[in-house]
Scaffold this motif. Structure first.
Motif, short mmCIF file in Angstrom:
data_model
loop_
_atom_site.label_atom_id
_atom_site.label_comp_id
_atom_site.label_asym_id
_atom_site.label_seq_id
_atom_site.Cartn_x
_atom_site.Cartn_y
_atom_site.Cartn_z
N PRO A 2 0.82 -1.22 0.00
CA PRO A 2 0.00 0.00 0.00
C PRO A 2 0.85 1.26 0.00
CG PRO A 2 0.00 -1.03 2.17
CD PRO A 2 0.69 -1.99 1.25
N TYR A 3 0.25 2.32 -0.47
CA TYR A 3 0.95 3.62 -0.54
C TYR A 3 0.69 4.38 0.75
CZ TYR A 3 2.45 8.17 -2.30
OH TYR A 3 3.10 9.37 -2.48
N GLU A 4 1.75 4.75 1.43
CA GLU A 4 1.65 5.50 2.67
C GLU A 4 1.91 6.98 2.40
OE1 GLU A 4 0.66 4.28 5.43
OE2 GLU A 4 0.69 2.15 4.91
N MET A 109 -13.50 1.29 -13.77
CA MET A 109 -13.80 0.04 -14.45
C MET A 109 -14.38 0.29 -15.84
SD MET A 109 -12.75 -2.43 -12.63
CE MET A 109 -12.37 -2.98 -10.97
N ALA A 110 -15.24 1.31 -15.94
CA ALA A 110 -15.84 1.61 -17.23
C ALA A 110 -14.81 2.14 -18.22
CB ALA A 110 -16.97 2.63 -17.05
N LEU A 111 -13.91 3.01 -17.75
CA LEU A 111 -12.89 3.56 -18.64
C LEU A 111 -11.86 2.52 -19.04
CD1 LEU A 111 -12.32 7.00 -16.87
CD2 LEU A 111 -13.46 6.62 -19.06
N ALA A 112 -11.57 1.61 -18.12
CA ALA A 112 -10.59 0.56 -18.41
C ALA A 112 -11.18 -0.57 -19.23
CB ALA A 112 -9.99 0.01 -17.12
N GLY A 113 -12.50 -0.58 -19.40
CA GLY A 113 -13.13 -1.65 -20.15
C GLY A 113 -13.21 -2.94 -19.39
N VAL A 114 -13.24 -2.86 -18.05
CA VAL A 114 -13.33 -4.06 -17.22
C VAL A 114 -14.70 -4.07 -16.57
CG1 VAL A 114 -12.37 -5.31 -15.26
CG2 VAL A 114 -10.86 -4.00 -16.77
N ALA A 115 -15.45 -5.12 -16.79
CA ALA A 115 -16.79 -5.24 -16.21
C ALA A 115 -16.69 -5.94 -14.87
CB ALA A 115 -17.71 -6.03 -17.15
N GLU A 116 -17.23 -5.29 -13.86
CA GLU A 116 -17.28 -5.90 -12.54
C GLU A 116 -18.43 -6.89 -12.49
OE1 GLU A 116 -15.66 -3.51 -8.92
OE2 GLU A 116 -17.24 -2.37 -9.87
N GLY A 190 -8.53 -5.26 -8.78
CA GLY A 190 -9.59 -4.76 -7.91
C GLY A 190 -9.07 -4.27 -6.58
N GLU A 191 -8.16 -5.04 -5.98
CA GLU A 191 -7.59 -4.64 -4.70
C GLU A 191 -6.75 -3.37 -4.82
OE1 GLU A 191 -4.65 -6.44 -1.20
OE2 GLU A 191 -5.24 -7.66 -2.92
N ARG A 192 -5.96 -3.27 -5.90
CA ARG A 192 -5.11 -2.10 -6.08
C ARG A 192 -5.94 -0.85 -6.37
NH1 ARG A 192 0.64 -3.71 -8.72
NH2 ARG A 192 0.84 -5.79 -7.84
N ILE A 193 -7.00 -1.01 -7.13
CA ILE A 193 -7.88 0.13 -7.37
C ILE A 193 -8.52 0.58 -6.06
CG2 ILE A 193 -10.04 0.83 -8.47
CD1 ILE A 193 -9.25 -0.88 -10.86
N GLY A 194 -8.91 -0.38 -5.22
CA GLY A 194 -9.47 -0.04 -3.92
C GLY A 194 -8.47 0.74 -3.05
N GLU A 195 -7.21 0.33 -3.07
CA GLU A 195 -6.19 1.05 -2.31
C GLU A 195 -5.99 2.46 -2.83
OE1 GLU A 195 -2.68 -1.28 -2.48
OE2 GLU A 195 -3.47 -2.91 -1.24
N TRP A 196 -6.05 2.62 -4.15
CA TRP A 196 -5.88 3.96 -4.72
C TRP A 196 -7.07 4.85 -4.39
CZ3 TRP A 196 -8.11 7.02 -8.63
CH2 TRP A 196 -7.33 8.08 -9.05
N LEU A 222 1.36 2.22 -7.03
CA LEU A 222 0.47 1.05 -6.93
C LEU A 222 0.29 0.35 -8.27
CD1 LEU A 222 -2.28 2.58 -4.62
CD2 LEU A 222 -0.51 0.95 -3.97
N GLU A 223 0.29 1.11 -9.38
CA GLU A 223 0.04 0.55 -10.71
C GLU A 223 -1.21 -0.32 -10.70
OE1 GLU A 223 3.37 -1.35 -12.44
OE2 GLU A 223 4.77 0.25 -11.95
N PRO A 224 -2.38 0.27 -10.46
CA PRO A 224 -3.60 -0.54 -10.34
C PRO A 224 -3.92 -1.35 -11.59
CG PRO A 224 -3.95 1.68 -9.50
CD PRO A 224 -2.64 1.70 -10.23
N LEU A 225 -3.69 -0.79 -12.77
CA LEU A 225 -4.05 -1.46 -14.01
C LEU A 225 -2.78 -1.92 -14.72
CD1 LEU A 225 -6.81 0.98 -15.30
CD2 LEU A 225 -7.12 -1.14 -14.01
N GLN A 226 -2.83 -3.14 -15.24
CA GLN A 226 -1.65 -3.68 -15.92
C GLN A 226 -1.43 -3.06 -17.28
OE1 GLN A 226 -0.89 -8.01 -15.62
NE2 GLN A 226 -2.87 -8.15 -14.60
#
Length: 368
Positions: A2-4, A109-116, A190-196, A222-226
């Motif tokens: 996590p980012y402190e 999620m919408a901008l990244a094209g990832v459907a939850e 999902g976890e990294r996006i949550g941390e951001w 964090l680099e949430p998206l690959q």
């Protein structure tokens, strides 16, 4: 990891914060009151896209991006060009939505094209002599009624598929070697996006520009998206809009980052990086103000040449197109004005716009 946020050295950051706050406020006021504000915002999407690719180490020609957006490619689009055009479309989508929409889980999620997907998994449960039933696991219990419907559907599917479907669910999913070359299975987006997003909530008390800088630094860490790392710059711009610092448009943040040496943007010391990010905002705002001045002067000159023409003249349409695109071709002018390419060439000749390509076979004009 996590980012402190940690301790922030306000003494060093105070001057860059003040400069960035003042520059962004001036830019926002100029864009809101300028007669070329909408054209400047439309052009900024292209400049931001090209600069974002440049910061990532990829080269995309501005001419190819504009033509690809107009669906008038002169060559097969490359992979980098497709990504650059996706940045343009993402910025337009963010601009159409309410401020702060992008800085949310659903927006990302919408901008990244990832459907939850709400996983509805069925596991066989032995009920003794009453046969085998399917028990729902996961986040399916949105309401008792929906849970009952999902259970009936799952049981029906199990009856249709038979025991083979149950055995298939027990198996471990096979890992495709080709997929490993594209995505890391251990990379929990999902976890990294949550941390951001949690980091964004913790920055509410900081000044807007400093919070945006920390937010971008957290995205880099964090680099949430690959595969959509460029999305972070769009999110930072929407964050500034949501905080009311830049309300008239989306800031072309990558244009400012491009002016900062890589040694400062990638420094090990976080304070040095934050100063670099604040200076990037000031640079982006300064370049934006110069661009507005240049566009205002160019539009007035073009309007003088278009004055006195008949009311059905297509020159105003050509002027508006030149204000909203970095470069235009004869076919783009013809499509916008609904005239022939020959007529578009006559319009460009009457306006006396600068030719940019320097080629005889394919020509383009623009105000740069």
């Amino acid at each position: 990891m996590p980012y402190e946020i940690g301790k922030i050295n306000h003494e060093i950051l105070l001057r860059p914060i003040a400069a960035a706050e003042d520059a962004l406020a001036r830019l926002d006021e100029r864009v809101a009151r300028s007669e070329v504000g909408s054209g400047f915002a439309a052009r900024a999407d292209f400049f931001e896209s090209v600069s974002s690719m440049w910061v990532a180490g990829e080269l995309v020609h501005l001419e190819d991006l504009v033509l690809h957006d107009a669906q008038m490619d002169i060559r097969a689009p490359s992979h980098e060009l497709v990504i650059a055009h996706r940045i343009v479309r993402a910025r337009r989508r963010v601009s159409r939505n309410n401020p702060g929409w992008a800085v949310s889980r659903s927006g990302i999620m919408a901008l990244a094209g990832v459907a939850e997907e709400i996983s509805v998994e069925a596991e066989p449960v032995d009920r003794g002599g009453e046969g085998v039933e399917l028990e729902l696991v996961g986040d399916a219990a949105l309401s008792p009624e929906l849970a009952e419907i999902d259970e009936v559907l799952a049981r029906t599917q199990w009856l249709v598929d038979g025991d083979a479907a149950v055995e298939q669910r027990k198996r471990e999913p096979e890992i495709n070697v080709g997929e490993l070359l594209i995505r890391d299975p251990d990379w929990d987006e999902g976890e990294r996006i949550g941390e951001w997003l949690e980091l964004a909530k913790q920055l509410e008390r900081l000044p807007t520009t400093l919070a945006a800088s920390v937010l971008w630094d957290g995205w880099e860490h964090l680099e949430p998206l690959q595969r959509q790392h460029w999305l972070g710059q769009v999110l930072v711009s929407d964050f500034l809009r949501a905080r009311g610092k830049v309300r008239s448009h989306l800031l072309a943040y990558a244009v400012g980052l491009r002016e900062i040496p890589r040694e400062r943007r990638r420094a090990r010391d976080r304070t040095t990086r934050l100063v670099a990010y604040l200076d990037a905002m000031s640079a982006a705002a300064g370049m934006g103000i110069k661009d507005i001045d240049r566009l205002t002067l160019a539009k007035r000159q073009l309007e003088r040449k278009a004055s006195g023409r008949r009311t059905t003249s297509s020159l105003p349409v050509a002027v508006d197109l030149l204000m909203s695109r970095p470069i235009v071709s004869a076919h783009m002018v013809a499509k916008a004005a609904k005239i022939s390419p020959r007529g578009a060439l006559n319009l460009v000749s009457d306006l006396g716009v600068r030719e940019l390509t320097g080629r005889g076979r394919y020509r383009a004009w623009g105000v740069l």
